[in-house]
Every structure is written in C-alpha cells, then in structure tokens.
Design a protein around this motif. Structure first.
Motif, PDB file in Angstrom:
ATOM      1  N   LEU A  44       0.832  -1.198   0.000  1.00 36.06           N
ATOM      2  CA  LEU A  44       0.000   0.000   0.000  1.00 36.06           C
ATOM      3  C   LEU A  44       0.865   1.245   0.000  1.00 36.06           C
ATOM      4  CD1 LEU A  44      -2.524  -0.982   2.821  1.00 36.06           C
ATOM      5  CD2 LEU A  44      -2.900  -1.143   0.362  1.00 36.06           C
ATOM      6  N   THR A  45       0.343   2.301  -0.593  1.00 33.13           N
ATOM      7  CA  THR A  45       0.980   3.604  -0.455  1.00 33.13           C
ATOM      8  C   THR A  45       0.549   4.211   0.881  1.00 33.13           C
ATOM      9  OG1 THR A  45      -0.846   4.816  -1.470  1.00 33.13           O
ATOM     10  CG2 THR A  45       0.883   3.963  -2.955  1.00 33.13           C
ATOM     11  N   VAL A  46       1.243   5.267   1.279  1.00 32.55           N
ATOM     12  CA  VAL A  46       0.883   5.973   2.511  1.00 32.55           C
ATOM     13  C   VAL A  46      -0.565   6.455   2.431  1.00 32.55           C
ATOM     14  CG1 VAL A  46       1.312   8.070   3.854  1.00 32.55           C
ATOM     15  CG2 VAL A  46       3.239   6.676   3.070  1.00 32.55           C
ATOM     16  N   LYS A  47      -0.940   7.028   1.315  1.00 32.67           N
ATOM     17  CA  LYS A  47      -2.300   7.545   1.160  1.00 32.67           C
ATOM     18  C   LYS A  47      -3.335   6.435   1.277  1.00 32.67           C
ATOM     19  CE  LYS A  47      -5.020  10.555  -1.878  1.00 32.67           C
ATOM     20  NZ  LYS A  47      -4.989  11.342  -3.149  1.00 32.67           N
ATOM     21  N   GLU A  48      -3.049   5.278   0.688  1.00 35.09           N
ATOM     22  CA  GLU A  48      -3.976   4.154   0.775  1.00 35.09           C
ATOM     23  C   GLU A  48      -4.101   3.649   2.210  1.00 35.09           C
ATOM     24  OE1 GLU A  48      -3.405   2.259  -3.729  1.00 35.09           O
ATOM     25  OE2 GLU A  48      -2.030   1.694  -2.097  1.00 35.09           O
ATOM     26  N   LEU A  49      -2.965   3.599   2.918  1.00 33.39           N
ATOM     27  CA  LEU A  49      -2.991   3.163   4.308  1.00 33.39           C
ATOM     28  C   LEU A  49      -3.833   4.111   5.155  1.00 33.39           C
ATOM     29  CD1 LEU A  49      -1.856   1.285   6.592  1.00 33.39           C
ATOM     30  CD2 LEU A  49      -0.075   3.019   6.897  1.00 33.39           C
ATOM     31  N   VAL A  50      -3.585   5.408   5.015  1.00 32.11           N
ATOM     32  CA  VAL A  50      -4.320   6.396   5.808  1.00 32.11           C
ATOM     33  C   VAL A  50      -5.813   6.328   5.486  1.00 32.11           C
ATOM     34  CG1 VAL A  50      -4.565   8.861   6.330  1.00 32.11           C
ATOM     35  CG2 VAL A  50      -2.281   7.874   5.998  1.00 32.11           C
ATOM     36  N   MET A 110       0.675  15.042   9.852  1.00 37.96           N
ATOM     37  CA  MET A 110       1.858  14.247  10.180  1.00 37.96           C
ATOM     38  C   MET A 110       3.022  14.517   9.235  1.00 37.96           C
ATOM     39  SD  MET A 110       0.941  12.891  12.905  1.00 37.96           S
ATOM     40  CE  MET A 110       2.531  12.114  13.135  1.00 37.96           C
ATOM     41  N   GLU A 111       2.915  15.573   8.430  1.00 38.60           N
ATOM     42  CA  GLU A 111       3.993  15.999   7.528  1.00 38.60           C
ATOM     43  C   GLU A 111       4.421  14.873   6.596  1.00 38.60           C
ATOM     44  OE1 GLU A 111       7.190  17.764   9.711  1.00 38.60           O
ATOM     45  OE2 GLU A 111       5.918  19.318  10.591  1.00 38.60           O
ATOM     46  N   LEU A 112       3.437  14.243   5.968  1.00 33.98           N
ATOM     47  CA  LEU A 112       3.692  13.118   5.063  1.00 33.98           C
ATOM     48  C   LEU A 112       3.335  13.442   3.614  1.00 33.98           C
ATOM     49  CD1 LEU A 112       2.254  10.302   7.351  1.00 33.98           C
ATOM     50  CD2 LEU A 112       4.651  10.521   6.687  1.00 33.98           C
ATOM     51  N   ASP A 113       3.090  14.717   3.310  1.00 33.21           N
ATOM     52  CA  ASP A 113       2.668  15.094   1.952  1.00 33.21           C
ATOM     53  C   ASP A 113       3.629  14.583   0.885  1.00 33.21           C
ATOM     54  OD1 ASP A 113       0.350  17.361   2.379  1.00 33.21           O
ATOM     55  OD2 ASP A 113       1.848  17.397   3.979  1.00 33.21           O
ATOM     56  N   ASP A 114       4.920  14.728   1.139  1.00 38.87           N
ATOM     57  CA  ASP A 114       5.912  14.326   0.137  1.00 38.87           C
ATOM     58  C   ASP A 114       6.047  12.812   0.021  1.00 38.87           C
ATOM     59  OD1 ASP A 114       6.372  17.002  -0.304  1.00 38.87           O
ATOM     60  OD2 ASP A 114       8.173  17.095   0.945  1.00 38.87           O
ATOM     61  N   LEU A 115       5.470  12.080   0.982  1.00 37.97           N
ATOM     62  CA  LEU A 115       5.609  10.622   1.000  1.00 37.97           C
ATOM     63  C   LEU A 115       4.306   9.895   0.691  1.00 37.97           C
ATOM     64  CD1 LEU A 115       7.719  10.277   4.292  1.00 37.97           C
ATOM     65  CD2 LEU A 115       8.586  10.182   1.952  1.00 37.97           C
ATOM     66  N   GLN A 116       3.214  10.621   0.435  1.00 39.81           N
ATOM     67  CA  GLN A 116       1.908   9.979   0.368  1.00 39.81           C
ATOM     68  C   GLN A 116       1.769   8.974  -0.775  1.00 39.81           C
ATOM     69  OE1 GLN A 116      -1.456  12.587  -0.636  1.00 39.81           O
ATOM     70  NE2 GLN A 116       0.022  14.204  -1.084  1.00 39.81           N
ATOM     71  N   ASP A 117       2.584   9.092  -1.826  1.00 36.56           N
ATOM     72  CA  ASP A 117       2.515   8.148  -2.934  1.00 36.56           C
ATOM     73  C   ASP A 117       3.591   7.066  -2.860  1.00 36.56           C
ATOM     74  OD1 ASP A 117       0.293   9.429  -4.156  1.00 36.56           O
ATOM     75  OD2 ASP A 117       1.633  10.952  -4.981  1.00 36.56           O
ATOM     76  N   ARG A 118       4.378   7.102  -1.785  1.00 29.15           N
ATOM     77  CA  ARG A 118       5.394   6.062  -1.582  1.00 29.15           C
ATOM     78  C   ARG A 118       4.755   4.842  -0.948  1.00 29.15           C
ATOM     79  NH1 ARG A 118      10.506   8.302  -0.213  1.00 29.15           N
ATOM     80  NH2 ARG A 118      11.119   6.211   0.474  1.00 29.15           N
ATOM     81  N   ASP A 178       6.354  -0.174   2.501  1.00 25.72           N
ATOM     82  CA  ASP A 178       7.560  -0.986   2.700  1.00 25.72           C
ATOM     83  C   ASP A 178       8.827  -0.295   2.202  1.00 25.72           C
ATOM     84  OD1 ASP A 178       7.203  -1.196  -0.029  1.00 25.72           O
ATOM     85  OD2 ASP A 178       6.878  -3.366  -0.044  1.00 25.72           O
ATOM     86  N   GLU A 179       8.701   0.875   1.618  1.00 28.70           N
ATOM     87  CA  GLU A 179       9.862   1.656   1.186  1.00 28.70           C
ATOM     88  C   GLU A 179      10.278   2.702   2.223  1.00 28.70           C
ATOM     89  OE1 GLU A 179       8.817   1.574  -3.627  1.00 28.70           O
ATOM     90  OE2 GLU A 179       8.468   3.381  -2.449  1.00 28.70           O
ATOM     91  N   LEU A 180       9.492   2.835   3.278  1.00 33.98           N
ATOM     92  CA  LEU A 180       9.729   3.886   4.267  1.00 33.98           C
ATOM     93  C   LEU A 180      10.643   3.413   5.393  1.00 33.98           C
ATOM     94  CD1 LEU A 180       6.095   5.282   4.717  1.00 33.98           C
ATOM     95  CD2 LEU A 180       7.825   5.947   3.026  1.00 33.98           C
ATOM     96  N   GLN A 190       9.150   6.887   9.538  1.00 33.94           N
ATOM     97  CA  GLN A 190       8.166   7.349   8.557  1.00 33.94           C
ATOM     98  C   GLN A 190       6.936   6.442   8.568  1.00 33.94           C
ATOM     99  OE1 GLN A 190      10.741   7.143   5.154  1.00 33.94           O
ATOM    100  NE2 GLN A 190      11.227   9.327   5.200  1.00 33.94           N
ATOM    101  N   ARG A 191       7.182   5.139   8.700  1.00 35.38           N
ATOM    102  CA  ARG A 191       6.063   4.192   8.732  1.00 35.38           C
ATOM    103  C   ARG A 191       5.198   4.418   9.965  1.00 35.38           C
ATOM    104  NH1 ARG A 191       8.937  -0.317   8.790  1.00 35.38           N
ATOM    105  NH2 ARG A 191       9.463  -0.019   6.586  1.00 35.38           N
TER     106      ARG A 191
END
Length: 251
Positions: free
Chosen positions: A90-96, A123-131, A134-136, A140-141
C-alpha cells in the motif's frame, strides 16, 4: 469516559493483568507507565477489545464494550498497536484511507478524502503519500500509521508506544500532535509510554503499573516523585524541575 473495573487477563499460569480498576479522565492525555512486563499493552488491548478479557468490565460512556457492534465501536475508539504489519503493498495515502473504513466501507466520499488529506498534512507526510509503506523508514512508517488513526476521527484514541522508531524531532512532534488532539479537538488519548520524561512533560494523568497491578495513579506531580518511581521501577532516581517540568534523572 472510560471505566475499567476488576479487569484481569491470564496467559497459561501467569496473570499479566490482575484485577485492574481505573477511570480514564475524559478529554485528557493519560499515560500508562511501568517496567517491561507490567501489563500495560495487555491492558490497553483489552480496553479496546483487541483481545478478550478473562474477567472484569470496560465501559465506554457507560456502555460495556462487549455490547458495542464492531462498526459502532470503530467510530468510538481508534487504536495503534505496538507492532503493525499489513501484507498488502500500500501507499501511505492508501494506508491512511483505511482509517475511514468504518464510515466509507471502502467507498471514500469527498468528506472522507478531506479527513485523509488533513491527517497526511498533520503528520507531515505530503511528500511521501505516494510512496509504498515498505519503502519507508521505521519512523516514517510509524507516522503513517498515526495518520491512519487520526483519519479515523474517534473520540477515544489508544496508542501503544507511539514513539517507537521515532527520532528526537519526530518524538516531540508526535507528543505535540497528541497534546493538540486533546487541547484543540477534545479527544481522550491513552498511550503506553516507556519514556517517563515524555509522559511527564505532555500528560495530564499518569497510571503506573507493575506486575499487572496499578501501583499508583494521579497527576504528573503525584507520580513524578522519587519514592513513587523507585517503587515502580526498582531504581533510585532523582527528580529535577526544568522550565516548570518534572524530569526524572535515572542514568
């Protein structure tokens, strides 16, 4: 209000939570502290119905948690476990977005998307929302899982060691987020804390457990006491006041 009465849990022949009774003050930040094996995580898991209790009661707003339907309880309580594992990629956005499932049942409305977007921003995750998760990094996770909890938008938030894997900067950020959830949004937050000084600086109320029992509970000034902490941790400590905060010196 969350009320716990005579709550117990045994694994095999070992009692890990032993007839615990306490009242969690509403719209406050309460920290559960104590040594490893004190029963903190087990207590929190029973309070959220993640694991069954052997005996006793947990009441949320006067209603025993066993009487709540699952979807009803998910709109009252959100919980972050100590260890989290999702097998799907999942991406960060999908998880949230999973935080909105009790409301959307998988079909996000515009309002659901607004909650997701705000939690990611918080949570200041805008730049990571499409990552992908498992890449974090571990920190970050952890922030992504907290964002999922925030998106769920419940009155009661239970967090098991939310500072896991976080560096100093993000630990402070996390505690400020929890403080704001209480002060600005009126949430009731209960968290298991290993760092006694973070508990001291950010909590309204502290519950100290040892060997599955509540040793003492009260305000920060009640608990941040040399004799009290010596009894909880079997360690001689000193208490110093720094900028009106009680700090435990234990090294």
């Amino acid at each position: 209000m969350v009320e716990v009465k005579q709550l117990s849990k045994r694994y095999g022949g070992k009692t890990v939570v032993d007839q615990v009774s306490l009242s969690i003050p509403p719209r406050k930040l309460t920290s559960l502290i104590g040594p490893n094996g004190a029963g903190k995580s087990t207590l929190l898991s029973m309070m959220s119905r993640l694991i069954p209790k052997d005996s006793g009661e947990v009441r949320i707003e006067g209603k025993e948690i066993s009487q709540y339907r699952t979807e009803e309880l998910a709109k009252k309580i959100s919980i972050l476990k100590q260890t989290n594992h999702i097998s799907a990629r999942l991406t960060v956005k999908e998880l949230v977005s999973f935080g909105r499932f009790p409301y959307s049942r998988g079909r996000l409305t515009r309002q659901d998307k607004d909650y997701v977007r705000e939690a990611i921003r918080y949570m200041e995750l805008d730049d990571l929302q499409d990552r992908y998760i498992d890449e974090l990094s571990g920190g970050q996770r952890q922030r992504a899982y907290i964002a999922m909890v925030l998106a769920q938008d419940t009155d009661y938030i239970f967090l098991d060691e939310p500072l896991n894997n976080l560096d100093m900067k993000h630990s402070v950020q996390m505690m400020k987020v929890l403080r704001n959830l209480v002060d600005q949004l009126g949430k009731t937050v209960v968290t298991v804390m290993h760092d006694i000084n973070f508990a001291s600086c950010y909590s309204d109320y502290i519950v100290a457990l040892k060997n599955g029992r509540v040793m003492c509970e009260g305000t920060v000034s009640d608990i941040m006491n040399r004799q009290v902490l010596r009894g909880v941790y079997d360690l001689d400590v000193r208490i110093q006041t720094v900028e009106n905060k009680r700090i435990c010196v234990y090294f």
